[in-house]
Design an enzyme around this catalytic site. Structure first.
Site, PDB file in Angstrom:
ATOM      1  N   GLN A  35     -42.029 -17.283 -41.211  1.00 55.85           N
ATOM      2  CA  GLN A  35     -41.239 -16.381 -41.360  1.00 55.85           C
ATOM      3  C   GLN A  35     -40.764 -15.917 -40.023  1.00 55.85           C
ATOM      4  OE1 GLN A  35     -40.245 -14.275 -43.831  1.00 55.85           O
ATOM      5  NE2 GLN A  35     -38.974 -13.718 -42.105  1.00 55.85           N
TER       6      GLN A  35
ATOM      7  N   TYR B 211     -47.688 -12.945 -35.701  1.00 56.96           N
ATOM      8  CA  TYR B 211     -48.227 -12.416 -37.149  1.00 56.96           C
ATOM      9  C   TYR B 211     -48.543 -13.866 -37.729  1.00 56.96           C
ATOM     10  CZ  TYR B 211     -48.782  -9.869 -41.373  1.00 56.96           C
ATOM     11  OH  TYR B 211     -49.058  -9.163 -42.505  1.00 56.96           O
TER      12      TYR B 211
HETATM   13  N1  CAA Z   1     -33.462 -16.730 -40.715  1.00 61.00           N
HETATM   14  C1  CAA Z   1     -32.817 -17.391 -39.888  1.00 61.00           C
HETATM   15  N2  CAA Z   1     -32.032 -16.864 -38.713  1.00 61.00           N
HETATM   16  C2  CAA Z   1     -32.306 -15.613 -38.596  1.00 61.00           C
HETATM   17  C3  CAA Z   1     -32.947 -14.944 -39.312  1.00 61.00           C
HETATM   18  C4  CAA Z   1     -33.813 -15.363 -40.431  1.00 61.00           C
HETATM   19  N3  CAA Z   1     -34.633 -14.707 -41.071  1.00 61.00           N
HETATM   20  N4  CAA Z   1     -33.137 -13.494 -38.941  1.00 61.00           N
HETATM   21  C5  CAA Z   1     -32.258 -13.616 -37.662  1.00 61.00           C
HETATM   22  N5  CAA Z   1     -31.610 -14.866 -37.520  1.00 61.00           N
HETATM   23  C6  CAA Z   1     -30.758 -15.367 -36.468  1.00 61.00           C
HETATM   24  C7  CAA Z   1     -29.749 -14.588 -36.424  1.00 61.00           C
HETATM   25  O1  CAA Z   1     -28.441 -14.725 -37.320  1.00 61.00           O
HETATM   26  C8  CAA Z   1     -29.151 -14.512 -35.070  1.00 61.00           C
HETATM   27  O2  CAA Z   1     -28.697 -15.680 -34.839  1.00 61.00           O
HETATM   28  P1  CAA Z   1     -27.683 -16.177 -33.762  1.00 61.00           P
HETATM   29  O3  CAA Z   1     -28.616 -15.957 -32.312  1.00 61.00           O
HETATM   30  O4  CAA Z   1     -27.087 -17.543 -33.936  1.00 61.00           O
HETATM   31  O5  CAA Z   1     -26.651 -15.018 -33.646  1.00 61.00           O
HETATM   32  C9  CAA Z   1     -30.744 -14.820 -34.344  1.00 61.00           C
HETATM   33  O6  CAA Z   1     -31.442 -15.421 -35.486  1.00 61.00           O
HETATM   34  C10 CAA Z   1     -31.216 -13.457 -33.856  1.00 61.00           C
HETATM   35  O7  CAA Z   1     -32.016 -13.678 -33.251  1.00 61.00           O
HETATM   36  P2  CAA Z   1     -32.701 -12.469 -32.243  1.00 61.00           P
HETATM   37  O8  CAA Z   1     -33.514 -12.940 -31.253  1.00 61.00           O
HETATM   38  O9  CAA Z   1     -31.698 -11.400 -32.024  1.00 61.00           O
HETATM   39  O10 CAA Z   1     -33.524 -11.957 -33.456  1.00 61.00           O
HETATM   40  P3  CAA Z   1     -34.326 -10.449 -33.413  1.00 61.00           P
HETATM   41  O11 CAA Z   1     -35.519 -10.717 -32.378  1.00 61.00           O
HETATM   42  O12 CAA Z   1     -33.730  -9.257 -33.539  1.00 61.00           O
HETATM   43  O13 CAA Z   1     -35.352 -10.646 -34.697  1.00 61.00           O
HETATM   44  C11 CAA Z   1     -35.790  -9.952 -36.750  1.00 61.00           C
HETATM   45  C12 CAA Z   1     -34.944 -10.740 -35.831  1.00 61.00           C
HETATM   46  C13 CAA Z   1     -36.009  -8.636 -36.421  1.00 61.00           C
HETATM   47  C14 CAA Z   1     -37.391 -10.399 -36.556  1.00 61.00           C
HETATM   48  C15 CAA Z   1     -35.664 -10.454 -38.120  1.00 61.00           C
HETATM   49  O14 CAA Z   1     -35.530 -11.902 -38.222  1.00 61.00           O
HETATM   50  C16 CAA Z   1     -36.709  -9.867 -39.210  1.00 61.00           C
HETATM   51  O15 CAA Z   1     -36.764  -8.538 -39.554  1.00 61.00           O
HETATM   52  N6  CAA Z   1     -37.361 -10.632 -40.084  1.00 61.00           N
HETATM   53  C17 CAA Z   1     -38.052 -10.202 -40.912  1.00 61.00           C
HETATM   54  C18 CAA Z   1     -39.675 -10.430 -40.224  1.00 61.00           C
HETATM   55  C19 CAA Z   1     -40.408  -9.913 -41.477  1.00 61.00           C
HETATM   56  O16 CAA Z   1     -40.293 -10.405 -42.556  1.00 61.00           O
HETATM   57  N7  CAA Z   1     -41.653  -9.304 -41.345  1.00 61.00           N
HETATM   58  C20 CAA Z   1     -42.543  -9.059 -42.095  1.00 61.00           C
HETATM   59  C21 CAA Z   1     -43.123  -7.578 -41.835  1.00 61.00           C
HETATM   60  S1  CAA Z   1     -44.321  -7.059 -43.004  1.00 61.00           S
HETATM   61  C22 CAA Z   1     -45.589  -8.092 -43.270  1.00 61.00           C
HETATM   62  O17 CAA Z   1     -45.608  -8.911 -42.168  1.00 61.00           O
HETATM   63  C23 CAA Z   1     -46.567  -8.131 -44.148  1.00 61.00           C
HETATM   64  C24 CAA Z   1     -46.771  -9.332 -44.726  1.00 61.00           C
HETATM   65  O18 CAA Z   1     -47.687  -9.946 -44.336  1.00 61.00           O
HETATM   66  C25 CAA Z   1     -45.754 -10.057 -45.783  1.00 61.00           C
END
Ligand code: CAA
Length: 248
Positions: free
Chosen positions: A149, A155
Site C-alpha cells: 500500500q 504499517y
Molecule cells: N500510488 C501511486 N502513486 C501515488 C499514490 C499511490 N497510491 N499516492 C501518491 N502517489 C504519487 C503521487 O502521484 C505523487 O507523484 P509525483 O511525485 O510524481 O508527483 C507522489 O506519489 C506523492 O508522493 P508524496 O511523497 O507527496 O506522497 P505523500 O507523502 O503525500 O503520501 C499518501 C501520499 C498520503 C500516503 C497517499 O498515498 C495515501 O493516502 N495513501 C493511502 C494510504 C492508506 O491506504 N492508508 C490506509 C489507512 S487505514 C489502514 O491502514 C487500515 C487497514 O489496515 C486497511
C-alpha cells in the site's frame, strides 16, 4: 451461556472502531471482557456510551507499546479478575506517508504500537496460559501486511511481521491448548480509514470486489469465532476478511 462463560477476554485498543464491536460481541458471547485503552478522556466517554447500551466491560489503562505498562496491567487484571484466557491484539495506529519523507519517529511509533505491542501482551500472558493449558490469541493484522500500500512502509512492515510472529508462536504452544491466529481485515468503516483522503479512499473502494467498506461487526464476528473453545484445531492461520480486495 456458552462454555466460554467464565473465561476472561482482553481486547487491546478497545475504544477504537474495531475494538468496540469486539468488546460488545465477546460480552454477548458470555465472556468477562477487559477493555484496554490508552487515552483516559476517550475511555470515559466510551464507557458511558457502552453502559447506556447495557455493556459493562472492565477498563484497564496501558500503553501497549510499553513493556512495563503492559506487565503492570496484566498483574492488576490477574489480581482483580483472574488470568487472561483470550487475548485480542487489536491496538494499532497509522502514520502514513511516502518513504522518502518518513521520519524515524513515524517508523518507530508504528512498529512499537503495532508489532512490539503484540510481543508485550503475548509475553505477559503466555506463561499463565501454559499453566492453565488453555488460551486463544488473536492478532489483528491488515490486508496491507499481505500486499503493498503506497504510503505505508511502516504499517505494512509491522502488520506483515505479525504473520511470522503468529505462525511461530502457534507451533511453540500448540501442545498447551493455546491457539494463535491472525485476522487480516481489509478496509473497514472506521475512523482510521475515514481519515484517508476522500479521493484516495474512493479509489480504494473501487478496488474492492464486494463494492463497499467492511463493517466492524463483521470483524467482531470472526474474532468471536476464533475466541471460542470449539476452535482448538485452528492455529497458525491467517483469516483474510477484505471483500475480495486481495485474493491469493
Ligand atoms: N500510488 C501511486 N502513486 C501515488 C499514490 C499511490 N497510491 N499516492 C501518491 N502517489 C504519487 C503521487 O502521484 C505523487 O507523484 P509525483 O511525485 O510524481 O508527483 C507522489 O506519489 C506523492 O508522493 P508524496 O511523497 O507527496 O506522497 P505523500 O507523502 O503525500 O503520501 C499518501 C501520499 C498520503 C500516503 C497517499 O498515498 C495515501 O493516502 N495513501 C493511502 C494510504 C492508506 O491506504 N492508508 C490506509 C489507512 S487505514 C489502514 O491502514 C487500515 C487497514 O489496515 C486497511
Amino acid at each position: 451461556m456458552t462454555t466460554d462463560g467464565n473465561r476472561i477476554a482482553l481486547v487491546t485498543g478497545a475504544t477504537g472502531g474495531l475494538g468496540t464491536h469486539m468488546v460488545k460481541r465477546l460480552l454477548d458471547d458470555g465472556f468477562t471482557v477487559v477493555a484496554n485503552y490508552r487515552s483516559p478522556e476517550k475511555a470515559e466517554a466510551w464507557q458511558s456510551n457502552m453502559s447506556q447500551e447495557g455493556y459493562t466491560p472492565h477498563l484497564y489503562r496501558a500503553d501497549v507499546s510499553d513493556y512495563q505498562q503492559v506487565g503492570d496491567m496484566i498483574r492488576r487484571i490477574e489480581q482483580d479478575l483472574g488470568s487472561v484466557d483470550v487475548l485480542v491484539n487489536n491496538a494499532g495506529i497509522t502514520r502514513d506517508g511516502s518513504f522518502k519523507k518518513m521520519s524515524y519517529e513515524n517508523w518507530d511509533r508504528v512498529m512499537r504500537a503495532n508489532l512490539y505491542s503484540v510481543f508485550n501482551c503475548c509475553r505477559h500472558v503466555i506463561n499463565r496460559m501454559i499453566e492453565h493449558q488453555y488460551g486463544r490469541i488473536i492478532n489483528i493484522s491488515s490486508v496491507n501486511g499481505q500486499r503493498a500500500q503506497f504510503g505505508q512502509v511502516n504499517y505494512a512492515a509491522a502488520k506483515a511481521g505479525m504473520h511470522g510472529f503468529t505462525k511461530t508462536l502457534a507451533i511453540e504452544v500448540a501442545r498447551k491448548g493455546i491457539t494463535v491466529n491472525t485476522i487480516s481485515p481489509g478496509y473497514i468503516a472506521t475512523d482510521m480509514v475515514m481519515a484517508v483522503d476522500e479521493k484516495v479512499r474512493e479509489q480504494i473502494i473501487q478496488g474492492i470486489p464486494v463494492g463497499r467498506l467492511g463493517g466492524t461487526e463483521e470483524i467482531a464476528h470472526l474474532v468471536s469465532f476464533l475466541a471460542s473453545s470449539e476452535c482448538g484445531f485452528i492455529t497458525g492461520a491467517n483469516y483474510a476478511i477484505n471483500g475480495g480486495q486481495h485474493v491469493y
